[in-house]
Design a protein around this motif. Structure first.
Motif, short mmCIF file in Angstrom:
data_model
loop_
_atom_site.label_atom_id
_atom_site.label_comp_id
_atom_site.label_asym_id
_atom_site.label_seq_id
_atom_site.Cartn_x
_atom_site.Cartn_y
_atom_site.Cartn_z
N ASP A 196 0.78 -1.27 -0.09
CA ASP A 196 0.05 0.01 0.06
C ASP A 196 0.82 1.26 -0.05
O ASP A 196 2.01 1.53 0.64
CB ASP A 196 -1.07 0.05 1.29
CG ASP A 196 -2.27 -0.93 1.17
OD1 ASP A 196 -2.53 -1.16 0.02
OD2 ASP A 196 -2.63 -1.32 2.23
N GLU A 197 0.35 2.02 -0.65
CA GLU A 197 1.44 3.35 -1.12
C GLU A 197 0.76 4.33 0.28
O GLU A 197 -0.11 4.13 0.93
CB GLU A 197 0.61 4.21 -2.09
CG GLU A 197 1.20 5.51 -2.41
CD GLU A 197 2.70 5.42 -2.97
OE1 GLU A 197 3.61 5.21 -2.13
OE2 GLU A 197 2.87 5.49 -4.23
N PHE A 198 1.77 5.06 0.59
CA PHE A 198 1.54 6.39 1.85
C PHE A 198 2.24 7.45 1.44
O PHE A 198 3.29 7.39 0.50
CB PHE A 198 2.04 5.54 3.11
CG PHE A 198 3.70 5.19 3.31
CD1 PHE A 198 4.34 6.02 3.95
CD2 PHE A 198 4.08 4.05 2.61
CE1 PHE A 198 5.87 5.53 3.85
CE2 PHE A 198 5.29 3.47 2.81
CZ PHE A 198 6.24 4.42 3.32
N GLU A 199 1.93 8.59 2.01
CA GLU A 199 2.39 9.91 1.56
C GLU A 199 3.88 10.05 1.57
O GLU A 199 4.26 10.84 0.55
CB GLU A 199 1.77 10.90 2.60
CG GLU A 199 0.23 11.23 1.99
CD GLU A 199 -0.31 12.29 2.74
OE1 GLU A 199 0.38 12.84 3.68
OE2 GLU A 199 -1.59 12.41 2.61
N ALA A 200 4.61 9.58 2.53
CA ALA A 200 6.04 9.64 2.64
C ALA A 200 6.83 8.83 1.77
O ALA A 200 7.90 8.86 1.60
CB ALA A 200 6.43 9.76 4.08
N ALA A 201 6.26 7.85 1.09
CA ALA A 201 6.93 6.72 0.58
C ALA A 201 7.90 7.43 -0.49
O ALA A 201 9.03 6.93 -0.80
CB ALA A 201 6.05 5.98 -0.26
N ALA A 202 7.42 8.31 -1.29
CA ALA A 202 8.46 8.81 -2.43
C ALA A 202 9.03 10.11 -1.90
O ALA A 202 10.06 10.63 -2.71
CB ALA A 202 7.52 9.49 -3.47
N LEU A 203 9.20 10.33 -0.51
CA LEU A 203 9.98 11.64 -0.08
C LEU A 203 11.42 11.37 0.71
O LEU A 203 12.14 12.02 0.89
CB LEU A 203 8.98 12.52 0.89
CG LEU A 203 7.90 12.66 0.26
CD1 LEU A 203 6.90 13.63 1.39
CD2 LEU A 203 8.03 13.77 -1.04
#
Length: 333
Positions: A271-278
């Motif tokens: 599952d994706e979460f907001e901080a994943a790409a940061l």
């Protein structure tokens, strides 16, 4: 669809006046015990439910309301799912009533009863981890029912994601990058989705001919803090060289543990979460099309409300693996 029993039906069954049934339903304590017992038995036998919305509905019309019971509204996954279902229902003029069971069977039962008392037109349900009564134990008639995210032991339309396939792909990506002792960190495997993800994880390891190490399989990470403590323990013991985080909270907890332990292990989350790409490196994740799942659940229940009486369907939606680099070992985050 079977006709819903009315207060008149209860009065006839109990052999009392309609006014007496009305007084009983509204909690009048002056009704004699003999009459009260006859009315109670009639209500149980007929499956009568008080219509809380009757005063707001003109004869021949429905409440135009759909009940949705999810696990935890504070979880971004379920919030996104509820939003997608709400949009689908609104397109056909239905309002969504949303409630959280907290994965508690008794709370779930109370929510079901409340929605049925409100005479909702249909129910979309995420079955709880610890079920109370079964749907089969609820007296008919039941409104159209759709299960989403998890199945239940009851004949109804169901919408699922390919949890096992997604976990298999995630674990295989870590193995391809050189990991040999991959920790499984997630919530209780009594939850259908977790059980499926554990099965996919195990299958990927077995296919490589590696030994399954139960010491690195942890299904007690119910919260982000618990996941952080689990991963800190794994780091301290040095038993794992990679982590498969079986939900977004586990992935975020693993990141916090890496910072505190000043060690980064290869990581793939579910599952994706907001901080994943940061973070650095960005976190690789298995993604579900939550919007498609919500649309499918809403579409199935709306079709039943429109008169669809075809055999019940189980829709399994594919998952996708988004590799961003965290499946490989890199220094720092």
């Amino acid at each position: 669809m079977q006709r819903k029993p009315t207060m008149n039906d209860v009065a006839r069954q109990a052999g009392v006046a309609l006014k007496t049934v009305s007084r009983y339903v509204n909690g009048d304590p002056t009704i004699g015990p003999d009459f009260a017992e006859r009315i109670r038995l009639a209500i149980d036998e007929l499956g009568y439910r008080r219509n809380m919305a009757a005063a707001r509905i003109r004869p021949g019309q429905s409440a135009k309301m759909i009940g949705l019971i999810i696990s935890d509204l504070s979880n971004p996954y379920f919030a996104a799912l509820a939003r997608a279902i709400e949009l689908g229902a609104a397109e056909s003029g239905y309002m969504l009533i949303i409630a959280s069971s907290e994965d508690n069977g008794q709370r779930h039962d109370r929510l079901v009863d409340r929605l049925l008392e409100q005479q909702v037109d249909a129910i979309i349900d995420v079955p709880p981890r610890s079920p109370g009564r079964t749907w089969a134990q609820i007296p008919p008639p039941l409104p159209p029912l759709v299960f989403v995210d998890r199945p239940a032991d009851f004949a109804a339309d169901t919408v699922l994601a390919d949890n096992a396939g997604g976990a298999h792909a995630a674990t295989r990506a870590l193995l391809d990058a050189g990991a040999r002792s991959i920790a499984f960190v997630g919530d209780s495997v009594e939850i259908f989705t977790m059980g499926e993800r554990l099965a996919g994880y195990r299958r990927a390891i077995e296919e490589r001919g590696l030994r399954l190490d139960d010491a690195v399989v942890v299904d007690t990470a119910h919260t982000t803090d618990e996941a952080m403590r689990v991963v800190l323990d794994l780091l301290g013991r040095g038993h794992a060289d990679a982590v498969f985080a079986a939900n977004n909270r586990a992935a975020f907890g693993a990141l916090r543990a890496f910072r505190l332990g000043e060690t980064f292990l290869p990581l793939v989350g579910f599952d994706e979460f907001e901080a994943a790409a940061l973070v650095n490196p960005p976190i690789s994740v298995v993604t579900q099309d939550i919007a498609a799942m919500g649309r499918a659940a809403a579409g199935l229940v709306l079709a039943r409300l429109a008169g669809d009486d075809s055999p019940f369907r189980t829709v399994v939606l594919p998952t996708s693996l988004m590799l961003r680099g965290s499946e490989r070992l890199r220094p720092g985050i």
